[in-house]
Design a protein around this motif. Structure first.
Motif, PDB file in Angstrom:
ATOM      1  N   GLY A 103       0.807  -1.220   0.000  1.00  0.00           N
ATOM      2  CA  GLY A 103       0.000   0.000   0.000  1.00  0.00           C
ATOM      3  C   GLY A 103       0.836   1.263   0.000  1.00  0.00           C
ATOM      4  N   MET A 104       1.915   1.269   0.784  1.00  0.00           N
ATOM      5  CA  MET A 104       2.778   2.451   0.840  1.00  0.00           C
ATOM      6  C   MET A 104       3.441   2.733  -0.503  1.00  0.00           C
ATOM      7  N   LEU A 105       3.887   1.675  -1.172  1.00  0.00           N
ATOM      8  CA  LEU A 105       4.580   1.870  -2.444  1.00  0.00           C
ATOM      9  C   LEU A 105       3.620   2.197  -3.581  1.00  0.00           C
ATOM     10  N   VAL A 106       2.501   1.481  -3.649  1.00  0.00           N
ATOM     11  CA  VAL A 106       1.541   1.729  -4.731  1.00  0.00           C
ATOM     12  C   VAL A 106       0.987   3.149  -4.656  1.00  0.00           C
ATOM     13  N   HIS A 107       0.740   3.623  -3.428  1.00  0.00           N
ATOM     14  CA  HIS A 107       0.137   4.945  -3.245  1.00  0.00           C
ATOM     15  C   HIS A 107       1.150   5.986  -2.774  1.00  0.00           C
ATOM     16  N   ALA A 108       2.427   5.769  -3.074  1.00  0.00           N
ATOM     17  CA  ALA A 108       3.491   6.668  -2.604  1.00  0.00           C
ATOM     18  C   ALA A 108       3.192   8.108  -2.992  1.00  0.00           C
ATOM     19  N   GLY A 109       3.264   8.998  -2.014  1.00  0.00           N
ATOM     20  CA  GLY A 109       3.038  10.411  -2.276  1.00  0.00           C
ATOM     21  C   GLY A 109       1.610  10.765  -2.613  1.00  0.00           C
ATOM     22  N   GLY A 110       0.671   9.849  -2.354  1.00  0.00           N
ATOM     23  CA  GLY A 110      -0.728  10.123  -2.657  1.00  0.00           C
ATOM     24  C   GLY A 110      -1.025  10.161  -4.140  1.00  0.00           C
ATOM     25  N   ARG A 111      -0.161   9.520  -4.926  1.00  0.00           N
ATOM     26  CA  ARG A 111      -0.343   9.546  -6.385  1.00  0.00           C
ATOM     27  C   ARG A 111      -1.136   8.345  -6.878  1.00  0.00           C
ATOM     28  N   ARG A 112      -1.672   8.493  -8.072  1.00  0.00           N
ATOM     29  CA  ARG A 112      -2.405   7.402  -8.709  1.00  0.00           C
ATOM     30  C   ARG A 112      -1.465   6.232  -8.976  1.00  0.00           C
ATOM     31  N   PRO A 113      -1.906   5.002  -8.753  1.00  0.00           N
ATOM     32  CA  PRO A 113      -1.045   3.841  -9.017  1.00  0.00           C
ATOM     33  C   PRO A 113      -0.609   3.784 -10.477  1.00  0.00           C
ATOM     34  N   VAL A 114       0.659   3.473 -10.698  1.00  0.00           N
ATOM     35  CA  VAL A 114       1.201   3.279 -12.043  1.00  0.00           C
ATOM     36  C   VAL A 114       1.820   1.882 -12.104  1.00  0.00           C
ATOM     37  N   LEU A 115       2.001   1.377 -13.313  1.00  0.00           N
ATOM     38  CA  LEU A 115       2.382  -0.021 -13.504  1.00  0.00           C
ATOM     39  C   LEU A 115       3.711  -0.365 -12.846  1.00  0.00           C
ATOM     40  N   TRP A 116       4.757   0.429 -13.093  1.00  0.00           N
ATOM     41  CA  TRP A 116       6.078   0.057 -12.588  1.00  0.00           C
ATOM     42  C   TRP A 116       6.114   0.075 -11.062  1.00  0.00           C
ATOM     43  N   ARG A 117       5.441   1.063 -10.466  1.00  0.00           N
ATOM     44  CA  ARG A 117       5.444   1.156  -9.006  1.00  0.00           C
ATOM     45  C   ARG A 117       4.612   0.026  -8.389  1.00  0.00           C
ATOM     46  N   THR A 118       3.544  -0.349  -9.078  1.00  0.00           N
ATOM     47  CA  THR A 118       2.721  -1.456  -8.608  1.00  0.00           C
ATOM     48  C   THR A 118       3.500  -2.767  -8.655  1.00  0.00           C
ATOM     49  N   ALA A 119       4.209  -3.011  -9.757  1.00  0.00           N
ATOM     50  CA  ALA A 119       5.005  -4.236  -9.883  1.00  0.00           C
ATOM     51  C   ALA A 119       6.091  -4.292  -8.807  1.00  0.00           C
ATOM     52  N   LEU A 120       6.762  -3.166  -8.581  1.00  0.00           N
ATOM     53  CA  LEU A 120       7.785  -3.097  -7.542  1.00  0.00           C
ATOM     54  C   LEU A 120       7.181  -3.391  -6.171  1.00  0.00           C
ATOM     55  N   ALA A 121       6.007  -2.826  -5.920  1.00  0.00           N
ATOM     56  CA  ALA A 121       5.335  -3.020  -4.632  1.00  0.00           C
ATOM     57  C   ALA A 121       4.968  -4.480  -4.416  1.00  0.00           C
ATOM     58  N   MET A 122       4.488  -5.145  -5.458  1.00  0.00           N
ATOM     59  CA  MET A 122       4.079  -6.538  -5.316  1.00  0.00           C
ATOM     60  C   MET A 122       5.256  -7.436  -4.946  1.00  0.00           C
ATOM     61  N   VAL A 123       6.417  -7.147  -5.519  1.00  0.00           N
ATOM     62  CA  VAL A 123       7.599  -7.944  -5.191  1.00  0.00           C
ATOM     63  C   VAL A 123       8.132  -7.573  -3.807  1.00  0.00           C
ATOM     64  N   ALA A 124       8.235  -6.267  -3.529  1.00  0.00           N
ATOM     65  CA  ALA A 124       8.790  -5.820  -2.252  1.00  0.00           C
ATOM     66  C   ALA A 124       7.903  -6.224  -1.075  1.00  0.00           C
ATOM     67  N   GLY A 125       6.589  -6.031  -1.222  1.00  0.00           N
ATOM     68  CA  GLY A 125       5.676  -6.353  -0.128  1.00  0.00           C
ATOM     69  C   GLY A 125       5.165  -7.775  -0.167  1.00  0.00           C
ATOM     70  N   GLY A 126       4.786  -8.223  -1.366  1.00  0.00           N
ATOM     71  CA  GLY A 126       4.156  -9.531  -1.492  1.00  0.00           C
ATOM     72  C   GLY A 126       5.112 -10.692  -1.465  1.00  0.00           C
ATOM     73  N   VAL A 127       6.403 -10.419  -1.660  1.00  0.00           N
ATOM     74  CA  VAL A 127       7.402 -11.487  -1.622  1.00  0.00           C
ATOM     75  C   VAL A 127       8.436 -11.198  -0.526  1.00  0.00           C
ATOM     76  N   VAL A 128       9.207 -10.117  -0.684  1.00  0.00           N
ATOM     77  CA  VAL A 128      10.338  -9.843   0.216  1.00  0.00           C
ATOM     78  C   VAL A 128       9.878  -9.661   1.664  1.00  0.00           C
ATOM     79  N   ALA A 129       8.869  -8.802   1.877  1.00  0.00           N
ATOM     80  CA  ALA A 129       8.422  -8.523   3.250  1.00  0.00           C
ATOM     81  C   ALA A 129       7.843  -9.771   3.917  1.00  0.00           C
ATOM     82  N   ILE A 130       7.062 -10.534   3.182  1.00  0.00           N
ATOM     83  CA  ILE A 130       6.459 -11.740   3.753  1.00  0.00           C
ATOM     84  C   ILE A 130       7.533 -12.781   4.074  1.00  0.00           C
ATOM     85  N   TYR A 131       8.494 -12.952   3.171  1.00  0.00           N
ATOM     86  CA  TYR A 131       9.586 -13.883   3.431  1.00  0.00           C
ATOM     87  C   TYR A 131      10.421 -13.422   4.623  1.00  0.00           C
ATOM     88  N   ALA A 132      10.592 -12.109   4.765  1.00  0.00           N
ATOM     89  CA  ALA A 132      11.418 -11.574   5.855  1.00  0.00           C
ATOM     90  C   ALA A 132      10.852 -11.931   7.220  1.00  0.00           C
TER      91      ALA A 132
END
Length: 198
Positions: A103-132
């Motif tokens: 959520g923090m990455l997809v909505h960074a700065g209160g901006r509309r979600p964009v593809l590259w930031r969404t993809a980065l967020a899914m890996v950082a949060g949905g993979v890295v953070a959960i594994y951590a």
């Protein structure tokens, strides 16, 4: 200052908690150390991306609280406090952090979600953070070395990356088809709605 939860927020939290539960209906299959592979992480990713960090994390917390009191809402019909004492406990708890990071990455700065930031967020949060969170807890429960646990946990990676790609595609489609769905994320300040549409 932060706004309080209203009925719409609560409804959205409930919907995504239910979505995560429904994604567990197809069941699961366990791999190394008894940690199951499920589709529920996809729901966690979508909750963070659509609801934002706080409501996304809240939706996961609600689901896990219901599991803790005995509802069989995790894949394979699992429920009860024993779920949080087993090898998969850290992964389940990691969902909360994962949804918040997404959520923090997809909505960074209160901006509309964009593809590259969404993809980065899914890996950082949905993979890295959960594994951590998940890998150290799994190592502790199974009493295997952390390095060995991390190495064998790579079996999850292809499936999780696939879920991240699917979640990214779904979010991109939702942004185009229903942008209003992303405009109620938890915000600071009175001018948040204008910031989201920028």
């Amino acid at each position: 200052m932060t706004r309080t939860l209203d009925a719409t927020d609560l409804a959205r939290v409930a919907v995504f908690a239910a979505l995560i539960a429904v994604l567990g209906l197809p069941g699961s299959f366990p791999v190394f150390g008894g940690v199951p592979i499920t589709a529920q992480t996809l729901g966690v990713m979508l909750a963070g991306a659509v609801l934002g960090p706080w409501l996304g994390a809240l939706s996961v917390t609600v689901l896990l609280a219901l599991v803790a009191v005995g509802l069989p809402l995790l894949a394979g019909g699992r429920g009860g406090i024993a779920v949080f004492l087993g090898p998969s406990a850290g992964y389940a708890m990691g969902w909360i952090l994962g949804a918040a990071v997404i959520g923090m990455l997809v909505h960074a700065g209160g901006r509309r979600p964009v593809l590259w930031r969404t993809a980065l967020a899914m890996v950082a949060g949905g993979v890295v953070a959960i594994y951590a969170v998940g890998i150290p807890v799994q190592s502790l429960v199974t009493r295997l070395p952390l390095g060995e646990t991390a190495l064998t946990s790579l079996v999850f990676l292809p499936g999780d990356l696939l879920k991240a790609a699917v979640a990214t595609a779904i979010v991109a489609a939702l942004v185009r088809a229903y942008p209003r769905g992303f405009r109620r994320t938890w915000r600071l300040g009175a001018h948040a709605p204008e910031a989201v549409s920028a």
